[in-house]
Design a protein around this motif. Structure first.
Motif, PDB file in Angstrom:
ATOM      1  N   LEU A 142      41.169  48.319  39.814  1.00 36.66           N
ATOM      2  CA  LEU A 142      41.580  46.307  38.885  1.00 36.66           C
ATOM      3  C   LEU A 142      39.898  45.520  39.516  1.00 36.66           C
ATOM      4  O   LEU A 142      39.726  44.880  38.285  1.00 36.66           O
ATOM      5  CB  LEU A 142      42.794  45.321  40.470  1.00 36.66           C
ATOM      6  N   SER A 143      38.962  45.610  40.027  1.00 39.72           N
ATOM      7  CA  SER A 143      37.395  45.470  40.688  1.00 39.72           C
ATOM      8  C   SER A 143      36.917  45.813  39.142  1.00 39.72           C
ATOM      9  O   SER A 143      36.035  44.913  39.024  1.00 39.72           O
ATOM     10  CB  SER A 143      37.158  45.396  41.748  1.00 39.72           C
ATOM     11  N   LEU A 144      36.852  46.560  39.555  1.00 39.77           N
ATOM     12  CA  LEU A 144      35.163  47.338  38.238  1.00 39.77           C
ATOM     13  C   LEU A 144      35.692  47.003  37.160  1.00 39.77           C
ATOM     14  O   LEU A 144      35.044  46.412  36.125  1.00 39.77           O
ATOM     15  CB  LEU A 144      35.616  48.861  38.382  1.00 39.77           C
ATOM     16  N   SER A 145      36.860  47.162  36.457  1.00 34.46           N
ATOM     17  CA  SER A 145      37.513  46.670  35.007  1.00 34.46           C
ATOM     18  C   SER A 145      36.948  45.454  35.444  1.00 34.46           C
ATOM     19  O   SER A 145      37.202  44.489  33.831  1.00 34.46           O
ATOM     20  CB  SER A 145      38.834  47.180  35.241  1.00 34.46           C
ATOM     21  N   SER A 146      37.254  44.277  36.082  1.00 32.31           N
ATOM     22  CA  SER A 146      37.093  42.587  36.082  1.00 32.31           C
ATOM     23  C   SER A 146      35.507  42.759  36.199  1.00 32.31           C
ATOM     24  O   SER A 146      35.467  41.508  35.548  1.00 32.31           O
ATOM     25  CB  SER A 146      38.050  42.066  37.288  1.00 32.31           C
ATOM     26  N   TYR A 147      34.997  43.503  36.494  1.00 30.76           N
ATOM     27  CA  TYR A 147      33.458  42.957  37.216  1.00 30.76           C
ATOM     28  C   TYR A 147      32.496  42.988  35.117  1.00 30.76           C
ATOM     29  O   TYR A 147      32.038  42.629  34.925  1.00 30.76           O
ATOM     30  CB  TYR A 147      32.484  43.821  37.506  1.00 30.76           C
TER      31      TYR A 147
END
Length: 506
Positions: A142-147
């Motif tokens: 979730l975090s890496l895609s959001s970045y």
């Protein structure tokens, strides 16, 4: 007896399999398409995948809890409810993204929709995981895609700045979270939350609890960043302002809801033995209540000085995170019966927040101005849009006959029921403070003359669809709150925090 993945009934993972299959298919199609070919239809395929996953989630309700891989991945009423919420927010994000034209950002490139599906998959993994490793994998997906989504407009300076801040502070928060997890693993020798709970029962009765609290405090720092609570909120205004508005909606709704589910899973399974010693009410509940109060106070007071619409709504979301923390912080006093009120407010938050950001984006694109002053005279330029925004604002402020009013009322009763009068007072006072900046929008729309040079506000069909869904949800939950609460009351929330019995397919 050892079991492989094929020994389990994978039908319970149908929503995740639909999303990951759709993302993989879209990757292949994106590679095969010519550069000049429109990618809008990729967004439509992504939306269809989200709808199909939502139907699959709905079909799983009513079944007993099911776990695979030694209870590291669970399908229960808790995870299904949150998956439905995440898929609803993801669907609204994709639908609003389809409103962008050729010269509007974010450009409808295939990788944008693929990253949205990947981030959505990460959130769905988070709400079903009962193992520290699986939780972290879902969180990082979730975090890496959001970045990447935050900085997807490579030629936009504000987007680049927002992505850089998000990556740096997100990496720091992940480090704190991993450090806390390492303490848990070192203390218990396990990564499964239920195995940790079993070891914790022995530890709280026989050993020094200092390292347990160290792990808790380290993980709360990471949790605080993920759900954007004060004092870990500093990234939120810059990231929300610099991101494309559909990405902002995704972060404010989907990412935050998944993070709340993560916090509930970890705290109410791994650290549940602290209830028996009284340490939960003395330490954990107070820690959560302080975070909630700080978020409500700092979020609402900082919003008073904002002139940028998205930045103001970002501070509003920080305050909203504080309100949502209230029932979680009082669970030790009242019990699991507060989950319906928590989930009700998250549903209301989805509709009113997505709608408010969508209106702000329509105004910013039409007027080339993202300040609150761009709303001047909107009631005369676009009365329907002004009326829609008014509904979202009075719901965020907590006025009657809206979803926000009943949501805050139920959260307030949880604070009162737990005999935390000071927390209830903080909710009431900060809500009154929020009236000032919410009504600044209304003052501009109805009591300020429009700029004669301001163009007519243009709203695409996709934006109108998102606004219609938002208004319908906000009013329906406000006029008929018992309909949703009745269904939420049927859910066995306790099952999410107990080991499943039937795991293997016969």
């Amino acid at each position: 007896m050892e079991h492989t993945l094929l020994d389990f009934n994978l039908r319970v993972m149908a929503p995740e399999l639909i999303i990951v299959s759709a993302a993989a298919l879209l990757v292949i199609l994106e590679l095969l398409l010519k550069e000049s070919t429109s990618r809008n239809w990729i967004g439509w395929l992504g939306l269809l995948a989200v709808i199909a996953a939502g139907v699959s989630v709905g079909m799983e309700f009513g079944h007993p809890p099911y776990q695979i891989l030694n209870d590291s991945y669970r399908v229960d009423s808790f995870s299904l409810a949150f998956k439905a919420l995440l898929l609803g927010g993801g669907g609204l994000t994709i639908l609003f993204s389809l409103a962008g034209g050729k010269n509007e950002q974010p450009k409808p490139k295939g990788e944008y929709y693929i990253l949205l599906l990947a981030a959505l998959l990460g959130g769905m993994m988070m709400v079903s995981s009962a193992d520290l490793l699986a939780l972290y994998v879902g969180l990082e997906l979730l975090s890496l895609s959001s970045y990447i989504l935050v900085g997807i407009n490579k030629r936009d300076r504000h987007s680049n700045e927002a992505a850089w801040k998000y990556v740096v502070l997100g990496g720091v928060s992940s480090a704190f979270l991993l450090y806390g997890m390492s303490f848990l693993y070192g203390l218990t020798g396990a990564t499964n939350l239920f195995a940790i709970q079993g070891k914790m029962v022995e530890m709280v009765a026989t050993q020094d609890q200092a390292y347990i609290y160290v792990s808790l405090f380290l993980m709360m720092v990471g949790f605080g960043f993920k759900i954007a609570t004060a004092p870990f909120h500093t990234w939120t205004p810059d990231v929300y302002q610099g991101s494309p508005t559909p990405v902002t909606i995704f972060l404010a709704v989907v990412s935050k809801a998944a993070a709340f589910a993560l916090v509930a899973r970890v705290l109410l399974i791994a650290y549940l033995p602290l209830v028996s010693t009284g340490a939960w009410n003395e330490i954990v509940s107070w820690l959560l209540m302080i975070l909630a109060a700080c978020s409500m106070i700092i979020g609402n007071t900082a919003a008073l000085r904002q002139t940028n619409a998205k930045r103001l709504l970002a501070y509003s979301s920080i305050a909203q995170a504080g309100y949502v923390l209230v029932p979680l912080s009082t669970l030790g006093f009242v019990g699991f019966d507060l989950f319906p009120s928590l989930f009700y407010y998250l549903c209301a938050y989805l509709f009113m927040t997505a709608g408010a950001f969508a209106v702000a984006d329509c105004i910013a694109k039409s007027c080339k101005n993202d300040q609150i002053s761009a709303f001047a005279g909107l009631s005369r330029r676009s009365p329907w849009l002004a009326g829609v925004m008014t509904i979202f604002l009075i719901s965020l402020a907590g006025f009657p006959v809206t979803a926000g009013f009943f949501g805050k009322f139920y959260l307030l009763t949880s604070a009162v029921g737990s005999n935390q009068a000071w927390l209830a007072a903080a909710m009431i006072l900060t809500t009154i403070v929020s009236y000032y900046y919410y009504f600044e929008f209304i003052r501009q729309m109805y009591f300020r003359a429009p700029d004669l040079a301001a163009p007519r506000v243009s709203v695409s069909w996709a934006a109108w669809a998102v606004l219609a869904i938002g208004v319908t949800g906000t009013l329906a939950l406000g006029l008929f709150p018992d309909l949703l609460l009745h269904e939420l009351g049927k859910i066995d929330w306790h099952s999410a925090f107990a080991q499943a019995q039937n795991a293997i397919r016969q």
